[in-house]
Write a protein that holds these residues in place. Structure first.
Motif, mmCIF file in Angstrom:
data_model
loop_
_atom_site.group_PDB
_atom_site.id
_atom_site.type_symbol
_atom_site.label_atom_id
_atom_site.label_comp_id
_atom_site.label_asym_id
_atom_site.label_seq_id
_atom_site.Cartn_x
_atom_site.Cartn_y
_atom_site.Cartn_z
ATOM 1 N N GLU A 42 0.845 -1.194 0.000
ATOM 2 C CA GLU A 42 0.000 0.000 0.000
ATOM 3 C C GLU A 42 0.880 1.243 0.000
ATOM 4 O O GLU A 42 1.983 1.237 0.560
ATOM 5 C CB GLU A 42 -0.908 0.020 1.226
ATOM 6 C CG GLU A 42 -1.949 -1.071 1.239
ATOM 7 C CD GLU A 42 -3.019 -0.896 0.182
ATOM 8 O OE1 GLU A 42 -3.242 0.238 -0.281
ATOM 9 O OE2 GLU A 42 -3.642 -1.908 -0.176
ATOM 10 N N VAL A 43 0.387 2.301 -0.571
ATOM 11 C CA VAL A 43 1.107 3.569 -0.612
ATOM 12 C C VAL A 43 0.705 4.393 0.599
ATOM 13 O O VAL A 43 -0.473 4.623 0.837
ATOM 14 C CB VAL A 43 0.795 4.328 -1.921
ATOM 15 C CG1 VAL A 43 1.401 5.716 -1.896
ATOM 16 C CG2 VAL A 43 1.285 3.537 -3.117
ATOM 17 N N ASP A 44 1.689 4.801 1.362
ATOM 18 C CA ASP A 44 1.469 5.661 2.523
ATOM 19 C C ASP A 44 1.774 7.090 2.101
ATOM 20 O O ASP A 44 2.925 7.509 2.083
ATOM 21 C CB ASP A 44 2.373 5.230 3.674
ATOM 22 C CG ASP A 44 2.222 6.091 4.907
ATOM 23 O OD1 ASP A 44 1.354 6.991 4.919
ATOM 24 O OD2 ASP A 44 2.975 5.867 5.872
ATOM 25 N N GLU A 45 0.741 7.817 1.724
ATOM 26 C CA GLU A 45 0.934 9.175 1.202
ATOM 27 C C GLU A 45 1.315 10.180 2.279
ATOM 28 O O GLU A 45 1.574 11.342 1.976
ATOM 29 C CB GLU A 45 -0.324 9.620 0.464
ATOM 30 C CG GLU A 45 -0.547 8.820 -0.796
ATOM 31 C CD GLU A 45 -1.674 9.364 -1.630
ATOM 32 O OE1 GLU A 45 -1.992 10.557 -1.527
ATOM 33 O OE2 GLU A 45 -2.234 8.569 -2.395
ATOM 34 N N GLU A 46 1.355 9.754 3.516
ATOM 35 C CA GLU A 46 1.721 10.647 4.616
ATOM 36 C C GLU A 46 3.232 10.743 4.800
ATOM 37 O O GLU A 46 3.699 11.466 5.670
ATOM 38 C CB GLU A 46 1.069 10.159 5.919
ATOM 39 C CG GLU A 46 -0.446 10.057 5.838
ATOM 40 C CD GLU A 46 -1.114 11.378 5.507
ATOM 41 O OE1 GLU A 46 -0.707 12.414 6.045
ATOM 42 O OE2 GLU A 46 -2.035 11.370 4.662
ATOM 43 N N ARG A 47 3.989 10.001 4.013
ATOM 44 C CA ARG A 47 5.441 10.025 4.123
ATOM 45 C C ARG A 47 5.973 11.417 3.814
ATOM 46 O O ARG A 47 5.477 12.096 2.917
ATOM 47 C CB ARG A 47 6.076 9.028 3.164
ATOM 48 C CG ARG A 47 5.775 7.593 3.477
ATOM 49 C CD ARG A 47 6.602 7.148 4.684
ATOM 50 N NE ARG A 47 6.389 5.754 4.963
ATOM 51 C CZ ARG A 47 7.348 4.855 4.981
ATOM 52 N NH1 ARG A 47 8.585 5.193 4.750
ATOM 53 N NH2 ARG A 47 7.067 3.612 5.262
ATOM 54 N N LEU A 48 7.003 11.832 4.553
ATOM 55 C CA LEU A 48 7.579 13.157 4.341
ATOM 56 C C LEU A 48 8.196 13.295 2.958
ATOM 57 O O LEU A 48 7.993 14.286 2.277
ATOM 58 C CB LEU A 48 8.627 13.455 5.422
ATOM 59 C CG LEU A 48 8.068 13.642 6.824
ATOM 60 C CD1 LEU A 48 9.202 13.858 7.814
ATOM 61 C CD2 LEU A 48 7.087 14.812 6.864
ATOM 62 N N ASP A 49 8.964 12.299 2.545
ATOM 63 C CA ASP A 49 9.586 12.330 1.229
ATOM 64 C C ASP A 49 8.917 11.265 0.362
ATOM 65 O O ASP A 49 9.430 10.157 0.198
ATOM 66 C CB ASP A 49 11.088 12.081 1.343
ATOM 67 C CG ASP A 49 11.822 12.295 0.035
ATOM 68 O OD1 ASP A 49 11.146 12.451 -1.010
ATOM 69 O OD2 ASP A 49 13.066 12.306 0.050
ATOM 70 N N LEU A 50 7.764 11.602 -0.179
ATOM 71 C CA LEU A 50 6.961 10.636 -0.932
ATOM 72 C C LEU A 50 7.700 10.105 -2.147
ATOM 73 O O LEU A 50 7.614 8.924 -2.458
ATOM 74 C CB LEU A 50 5.623 11.265 -1.344
ATOM 75 C CG LEU A 50 4.613 10.331 -2.000
ATOM 76 C CD1 LEU A 50 4.277 9.160 -1.093
ATOM 77 C CD2 LEU A 50 3.353 11.090 -2.385
ATOM 78 N N ASP A 51 8.451 10.953 -2.834
ATOM 79 C CA ASP A 51 9.190 10.498 -4.021
ATOM 80 C C ASP A 51 10.210 9.421 -3.665
ATOM 81 O O ASP A 51 10.306 8.397 -4.349
ATOM 82 C CB ASP A 51 9.880 11.670 -4.711
ATOM 83 C CG ASP A 51 8.889 12.598 -5.407
ATOM 84 O OD1 ASP A 51 7.771 12.141 -5.733
ATOM 85 O OD2 ASP A 51 9.235 13.771 -5.625
ATOM 86 N N ALA A 52 10.959 9.638 -2.614
ATOM 87 C CA ALA A 52 11.957 8.650 -2.186
ATOM 88 C C ALA A 52 11.268 7.359 -1.749
ATOM 89 O O ALA A 52 11.733 6.258 -2.052
ATOM 90 C CB ALA A 52 12.811 9.207 -1.065
ATOM 91 N N TYR A 53 10.151 7.502 -1.036
ATOM 92 C CA TYR A 53 9.387 6.339 -0.587
ATOM 93 C C TYR A 53 8.875 5.536 -1.783
ATOM 94 O O TYR A 53 8.974 4.310 -1.811
ATOM 95 C CB TYR A 53 8.232 6.807 0.299
ATOM 96 C CG TYR A 53 7.228 5.748 0.644
ATOM 97 C CD1 TYR A 53 7.571 4.667 1.445
ATOM 98 C CD2 TYR A 53 5.920 5.831 0.175
ATOM 99 C CE1 TYR A 53 6.641 3.699 1.765
ATOM 100 C CE2 TYR A 53 4.984 4.868 0.500
ATOM 101 C CZ TYR A 53 5.349 3.802 1.292
ATOM 102 O OH TYR A 53 4.429 2.843 1.610
ATOM 103 N N MET A 54 8.348 6.218 -2.793
ATOM 104 C CA MET A 54 7.848 5.527 -3.979
ATOM 105 C C MET A 54 8.985 4.818 -4.704
ATOM 106 O O MET A 54 8.827 3.685 -5.164
ATOM 107 C CB MET A 54 7.125 6.495 -4.914
ATOM 108 C CG MET A 54 5.842 7.074 -4.343
ATOM 109 S SD MET A 54 4.674 5.837 -3.719
ATOM 110 C CE MET A 54 4.335 4.919 -5.195
#
Length: 162
Positions: free
Chosen positions: A62-74
């Motif tokens: 699942e994608v956690d859109e609350e991550r501070l650095d969403l690009d790095a997380y993706m």
């Protein structure tokens, strides 16, 4: 399923039942269950027919859109899924279809957008293993897709199985 003359919803359902898959969701407009599960895997029969596409989801996050650095997380999610892809590809190459898998230079994605994939022809079918994310708020997934060669069914309406 690769030996079926045509991938119809009823024929795919029959094979899935015979292999121990459990039908979980039935669209009232269809004569077959559209969502399936077995162990940790899920399968979806997509399309109206007469030919359908079968997508097996082997891995998803699942994608956690609350991550501070969403690009790095993706990027991490894409990399994690892509790291699993060679194992699936090797299993397909070593499995029951090994002698029938034909590499092809043509685009076998059926119009779907994959982050990374490997695809083959098996007679009049396409077998594709790939990493995808259908939309920004949907899970990153590792899937194996079986569809008839030369059809884009299922690619235009990704939520047909809902």
């Amino acid at each position: 399923m690769s030996d079926l003359g045509q991938l119809t919803g009823q024929a795919v359902e029959s094979v899935l039942v015979g292999c121990g898959w459990v039908g979980e969701r039935r669209n009232p407009a269809k004569d077959w269950a559209t969502a399936w599960s077995r162990d940790d895997a899920a399968a979806w029969i997509q399309g109206d027919g007469p030919s359908v596409e079968v997508e097996f989801t082997l891995w998803y996050r699942e994608v956690d859109e609350e991550r501070l650095d969403l690009d790095a997380y993706m990027d991490e999610l894409y990399d994690a899924a892509a790291a699993e892809l060679p194992s699936v590809v090797n299993q397909l190459r070593a499995g029951a279809l090994r002698a029938r898998l034909e590499a092809s230079d043509e685009d076998l994605t059926g119009g779907a957008d994959f982050i990374e994939h490997t695809a083959w022809r098996v007679a009049d079918k396409v077998v594709l293993a790939g990493v995808k994310q259908d939309d920004t708020d949907t899970p990153v997934q590792l899937v194996v897709v079986l569809r008839e060669y030369g059809t884009d069914e299922g690619a235009d309406d990704e939520n047909e199985w809902l």
